[in-house]
Design a protein around this motif. Structure first.
Motif, PDB file in Angstrom:
ATOM      1  N   PHE A 224      62.568  42.884  43.416  1.00  0.00           N
ATOM      2  CA  PHE A 224      62.001  43.469  42.206  1.00  0.00           C
ATOM      3  C   PHE A 224      60.839  42.615  41.691  1.00  0.00           C
ATOM      4  O   PHE A 224      59.772  43.139  41.345  1.00  0.00           O
ATOM      5  CB  PHE A 224      63.085  43.590  41.134  1.00  0.00           C
ATOM      6  N   PHE A 225      61.038  41.300  41.655  1.00  0.00           N
ATOM      7  CA  PHE A 225      59.970  40.411  41.198  1.00  0.00           C
ATOM      8  C   PHE A 225      58.774  40.493  42.134  1.00  0.00           C
ATOM      9  O   PHE A 225      57.623  40.458  41.702  1.00  0.00           O
ATOM     10  CB  PHE A 225      60.478  38.973  41.107  1.00  0.00           C
ATOM     11  N   GLY A 226      59.048  40.588  43.448  1.00  0.00           N
ATOM     12  CA  GLY A 226      57.960  40.697  44.419  1.00  0.00           C
ATOM     13  C   GLY A 226      57.121  41.939  44.204  1.00  0.00           C
ATOM     14  O   GLY A 226      55.885  41.883  44.252  1.00  0.00           O
ATOM     15  N   PHE A 227      57.769  43.074  43.956  1.00  0.00           N
ATOM     16  CA  PHE A 227      57.029  44.306  43.691  1.00  0.00           C
ATOM     17  C   PHE A 227      56.195  44.174  42.415  1.00  0.00           C
ATOM     18  O   PHE A 227      55.063  44.677  42.340  1.00  0.00           O
ATOM     19  CB  PHE A 227      57.987  45.484  43.565  1.00  0.00           C
ATOM     20  N   CYS A 228      56.759  43.514  41.411  1.00  0.00           N
ATOM     21  CA  CYS A 228      56.034  43.382  40.137  1.00  0.00           C
ATOM     22  C   CYS A 228      54.826  42.459  40.274  1.00  0.00           C
ATOM     23  O   CYS A 228      53.747  42.744  39.751  1.00  0.00           O
ATOM     24  CB  CYS A 228      56.970  42.855  39.050  1.00  0.00           C
ATOM     25  N   ILE A 229      55.020  41.323  40.973  1.00  0.00           N
ATOM     26  CA  ILE A 229      53.945  40.339  41.063  1.00  0.00           C
ATOM     27  C   ILE A 229      52.923  40.696  42.126  1.00  0.00           C
ATOM     28  O   ILE A 229      51.839  40.098  42.186  1.00  0.00           O
ATOM     29  CB  ILE A 229      54.544  38.940  41.363  1.00  0.00           C
ATOM     30  N   SER A 230      53.229  41.681  42.972  1.00  0.00           N
ATOM     31  CA  SER A 230      52.311  42.035  44.057  1.00  0.00           C
ATOM     32  C   SER A 230      50.957  42.501  43.526  1.00  0.00           C
ATOM     33  O   SER A 230      49.931  42.314  44.185  1.00  0.00           O
ATOM     34  CB  SER A 230      52.924  43.125  44.941  1.00  0.00           C
ATOM     35  N   GLY A 231      50.935  43.096  42.327  1.00  0.00           N
ATOM     36  CA  GLY A 231      49.669  43.537  41.747  1.00  0.00           C
ATOM     37  C   GLY A 231      48.703  42.385  41.551  1.00  0.00           C
ATOM     38  O   GLY A 231      47.497  42.515  41.800  1.00  0.00           O
ATOM     39  N   ALA A 232      49.225  41.232  41.110  1.00  0.00           N
ATOM     40  CA  ALA A 232      48.362  40.067  40.910  1.00  0.00           C
ATOM     41  C   ALA A 232      47.765  39.599  42.224  1.00  0.00           C
ATOM     42  O   ALA A 232      46.571  39.256  42.299  1.00  0.00           O
ATOM     43  CB  ALA A 232      49.166  38.943  40.256  1.00  0.00           C
ATOM     44  N   MET A 233      48.566  39.585  43.277  1.00  0.00           N
ATOM     45  CA  MET A 233      48.063  39.154  44.583  1.00  0.00           C
ATOM     46  C   MET A 233      47.042  40.143  45.128  1.00  0.00           C
ATOM     47  O   MET A 233      46.058  39.757  45.770  1.00  0.00           O
ATOM     48  CB  MET A 233      49.227  38.986  45.553  1.00  0.00           C
ATOM     49  N   MET A 234      47.262  41.443  44.887  1.00  0.00           N
ATOM     50  CA  MET A 234      46.304  42.448  45.333  1.00  0.00           C
ATOM     51  C   MET A 234      44.957  42.260  44.635  1.00  0.00           C
ATOM     52  O   MET A 234      43.897  42.385  45.261  1.00  0.00           O
ATOM     53  CB  MET A 234      46.850  43.849  45.055  1.00  0.00           C
ATOM     54  N   VAL A 235      44.981  41.957  43.349  1.00  0.00           N
ATOM     55  CA  VAL A 235      43.742  41.726  42.604  1.00  0.00           C
ATOM     56  C   VAL A 235      42.995  40.520  43.168  1.00  0.00           C
ATOM     57  O   VAL A 235      41.765  40.545  43.337  1.00  0.00           O
ATOM     58  CB  VAL A 235      44.049  41.530  41.105  1.00  0.00           C
ATOM     59  N   VAL A 236      43.740  39.451  43.466  1.00  0.00           N
ATOM     60  CA  VAL A 236      43.115  38.254  44.044  1.00  0.00           C
ATOM     61  C   VAL A 236      42.471  38.582  45.389  1.00  0.00           C
ATOM     62  O   VAL A 236      41.348  38.140  45.683  1.00  0.00           O
ATOM     63  CB  VAL A 236      44.169  37.133  44.210  1.00  0.00           C
ATOM     64  N   ILE A 237      43.160  39.358  46.215  1.00  0.00           N
ATOM     65  CA  ILE A 237      42.619  39.737  47.524  1.00  0.00           C
ATOM     66  C   ILE A 237      41.338  40.541  47.369  1.00  0.00           C
ATOM     67  O   ILE A 237      40.345  40.310  48.071  1.00  0.00           O
ATOM     68  CB  ILE A 237      43.670  40.547  48.313  1.00  0.00           C
ATOM     69  N   ILE A 238      41.326  41.495  46.450  1.00  0.00           N
ATOM     70  CA  ILE A 238      40.143  42.343  46.263  1.00  0.00           C
ATOM     71  C   ILE A 238      38.952  41.513  45.799  1.00  0.00           C
ATOM     72  O   ILE A 238      37.847  41.609  46.364  1.00  0.00           O
ATOM     73  CB  ILE A 238      40.447  43.459  45.243  1.00  0.00           C
ATOM     74  N   LYS A 239      39.159  40.681  44.797  1.00  0.00           N
ATOM     75  CA  LYS A 239      38.038  39.904  44.255  1.00  0.00           C
ATOM     76  C   LYS A 239      37.540  38.878  45.258  1.00  0.00           C
ATOM     77  O   LYS A 239      36.322  38.701  45.431  1.00  0.00           O
ATOM     78  CB  LYS A 239      38.467  39.232  42.952  1.00  0.00           C
ATOM     79  N   THR A 240      38.457  38.200  45.927  1.00  0.00           N
ATOM     80  CA  THR A 240      38.044  37.218  46.926  1.00  0.00           C
ATOM     81  C   THR A 240      37.321  37.897  48.084  1.00  0.00           C
ATOM     82  O   THR A 240      36.297  37.411  48.578  1.00  0.00           O
ATOM     83  CB  THR A 240      39.267  36.451  47.463  1.00  0.00           C
ATOM     84  N   GLY A 241      37.840  39.045  48.532  1.00  0.00           N
ATOM     85  CA  GLY A 241      37.215  39.773  49.621  1.00  0.00           C
ATOM     86  C   GLY A 241      35.819  40.250  49.277  1.00  0.00           C
ATOM     87  O   GLY A 241      34.920  40.218  50.129  1.00  0.00           O
ATOM     88  N   CYS A 242      35.614  40.683  48.057  1.00  0.00           N
ATOM     89  CA  CYS A 242      34.285  41.146  47.644  1.00  0.00           C
ATOM     90  C   CYS A 242      33.273  40.002  47.626  1.00  0.00           C
ATOM     91  O   CYS A 242      32.119  40.163  48.044  1.00  0.00           O
ATOM     92  CB  CYS A 242      34.367  41.800  46.265  1.00  0.00           C
ATOM     93  N   VAL A 243      33.712  38.832  47.173  1.00  0.00           N
ATOM     94  CA  VAL A 243      32.822  37.666  47.185  1.00  0.00           C
ATOM     95  C   VAL A 243      32.458  37.291  48.613  1.00  0.00           C
ATOM     96  O   VAL A 243      31.294  37.007  48.932  1.00  0.00           O
ATOM     97  CB  VAL A 243      33.489  36.476  46.462  1.00  0.00           C
ATOM     98  N   MET A 244      33.459  37.310  49.492  1.00  0.00           N
ATOM     99  CA  MET A 244      33.196  36.997  50.895  1.00  0.00           C
ATOM    100  C   MET A 244      32.261  38.020  51.523  1.00  0.00           C
ATOM    101  O   MET A 244      31.384  37.660  52.320  1.00  0.00           O
ATOM    102  CB  MET A 244      34.513  36.942  51.667  1.00  0.00           C
ATOM    103  N   CYS A 245      32.428  39.292  51.175  1.00  0.00           N
ATOM    104  CA  CYS A 245      31.559  40.341  51.723  1.00  0.00           C
ATOM    105  C   CYS A 245      30.109  40.079  51.332  1.00  0.00           C
ATOM    106  O   CYS A 245      29.205  40.126  52.165  1.00  0.00           O
ATOM    107  CB  CYS A 245      32.010  41.708  51.214  1.00  0.00           C
ATOM    108  N   THR A 246      29.887  39.771  50.070  1.00  0.00           N
ATOM    109  CA  THR A 246      28.525  39.517  49.594  1.00  0.00           C
ATOM    110  C   THR A 246      27.911  38.318  50.302  1.00  0.00           C
ATOM    111  O   THR A 246      26.761  38.348  50.737  1.00  0.00           O
ATOM    112  CB  THR A 246      28.536  39.284  48.078  1.00  0.00           C
ATOM    113  N   GLU A 247      28.702  37.232  50.422  1.00  0.00           N
ATOM    114  CA  GLU A 247      28.184  36.023  51.045  1.00  0.00           C
ATOM    115  C   GLU A 247      27.907  36.236  52.535  1.00  0.00           C
ATOM    116  O   GLU A 247      26.892  35.785  53.058  1.00  0.00           O
ATOM    117  CB  GLU A 247      29.184  34.875  50.861  1.00  0.00           C
TER     118      GLU A 247
END
Length: 291
Positions: A224-247
């Motif tokens: 249950f905690f994993g499902f709840c906290i997964s949103g935070a990890m998804m946000v980190v992946i998206i933002k980090t991936g976008c920075v890497m894409c630009t660079e």
């Protein structure tokens, strides 16, 4: 033709920014507040109905645990094991009585982290100066002259034009598919905890059945905690991936010719959103391995 190509690339990035903006809004939305709290209220009603069976199930498993660990134990260990089973049973009853509040606290904690990380605009993509320069330079028609060099340059320019047109269309399709996949993950991040919550009482009640079965309680709370906290990890992946894409797109556009640069533009700009979407989809499995 340059205007058309740039319009295609700008449209692809605009589609990404718009759809990922929707995904980020969903990520920041708590399962308790979505649609005015109506789904959460329905889940609470279902939880209340199912939780009525918590104490009978816990008592049944408690009796089974006594038989397994007390009756079959040597006489000198029976009192100790009965006490341990009794303490476990009391803890299960206490947790069951406050389970909805416990789940709510876990959800509130994870929602706070996700809302903090989801703020800002770090997910935005755009066609920067290097991309625009390469597109402009590769689509300039050579001045007419009767020479093999002019014919070679003409065909190279036409090839770049075709590559960029196809790449722009493909990039739009990739951006749409990747963004929709991420939006789907954002909805799952809301729905999965709500699906688990009604059955929390039964999972906790099984914990009264002894040490081996009581692991189900810990596993349920971890899931249950994993499902709840997964949103935070998804946000980190998206933002980090976008920075890497630009660079990556900015740093690698130094090919030996226009054709190579055009290929690099299309491939790099298309692959990174696919990778981001794949990592976001795989976050749930990664969470389960972590916990």
């Amino acid at each position: 033709m340059e205007t058309v190509v740039k319009a295609l690339y700008n449209a692809s990035f605009a589609i990404w920014n718009t759809l990922i903006g929707i995904a980020m809004t969903i990520f920041r939305t708590s399962p308790t507040a979505v649609s005015g709290g109506t789904p959460y209220g329905i889940v609470h009603s279902l939880y209340t109905s199912i939780s009525a069976a918590t104490i009978p199930i816990a008592t049944c498993f408690f009796v089974i645990a006594i038989y397994k660990s007390v009756v079959t134990a040597p006489p000198e260990q029976q009192a100790q094991r009965f006490l341990m089973d009794g303490v476990r049973y009391c803890i299960i009853l206490f947790v069951a009585a406050n389970l909805w509040q416990i789940l709510g606290y876990i959800m509130e904690f994870s929602d706070g982290i996700t809302a903090t990380l989801g703020g800002g605009a770090g997910y935005m993509l755009s066609m920067d100066g290097d991309l625009e320069r390469i597109i402009s330079e590769s689509l300039v028609l050579p001045e007419f002259e009767l020479s093999g060099e002019w014919i070679g340059k003409l065909f190279e320019t036409l090839g770049c034009c075709i590559l960029l047109l196809i790449g722009g269309v493909v990039l739009i399709l990739v951006m749409v598919a990747s963004s929709l996949s991420i939006i789907s993950s954002a909805f799952e991040r809301i729905l999965k905890p709500l699906v688990l919550m009604p059955f929390a009482g039964i999972a906790v009640a099984m914990g009264a059945g002894g040490h081996e079965i009581s692991r189900s309680v810990v596993q349920f709370l971890k899931t249950f905690f994993g499902f709840c906290i997964s949103g935070a990890m998804m946000v980190v992946i998206i933002k980090t991936g976008c920075v890497m894409c630009t660079e990556l797109v900015s740093d690698a556009l130094y090919g030996t010719n226009d054709m190579e640069n055009c290929i690099m533009i299309t491939v790099q700009a298309a692959i990174t959103p696919i990778v981001i979407a794949g990592l976001v989809k795989g976050t749930d499995g990664m969470i389960q391995r972590m916990f």
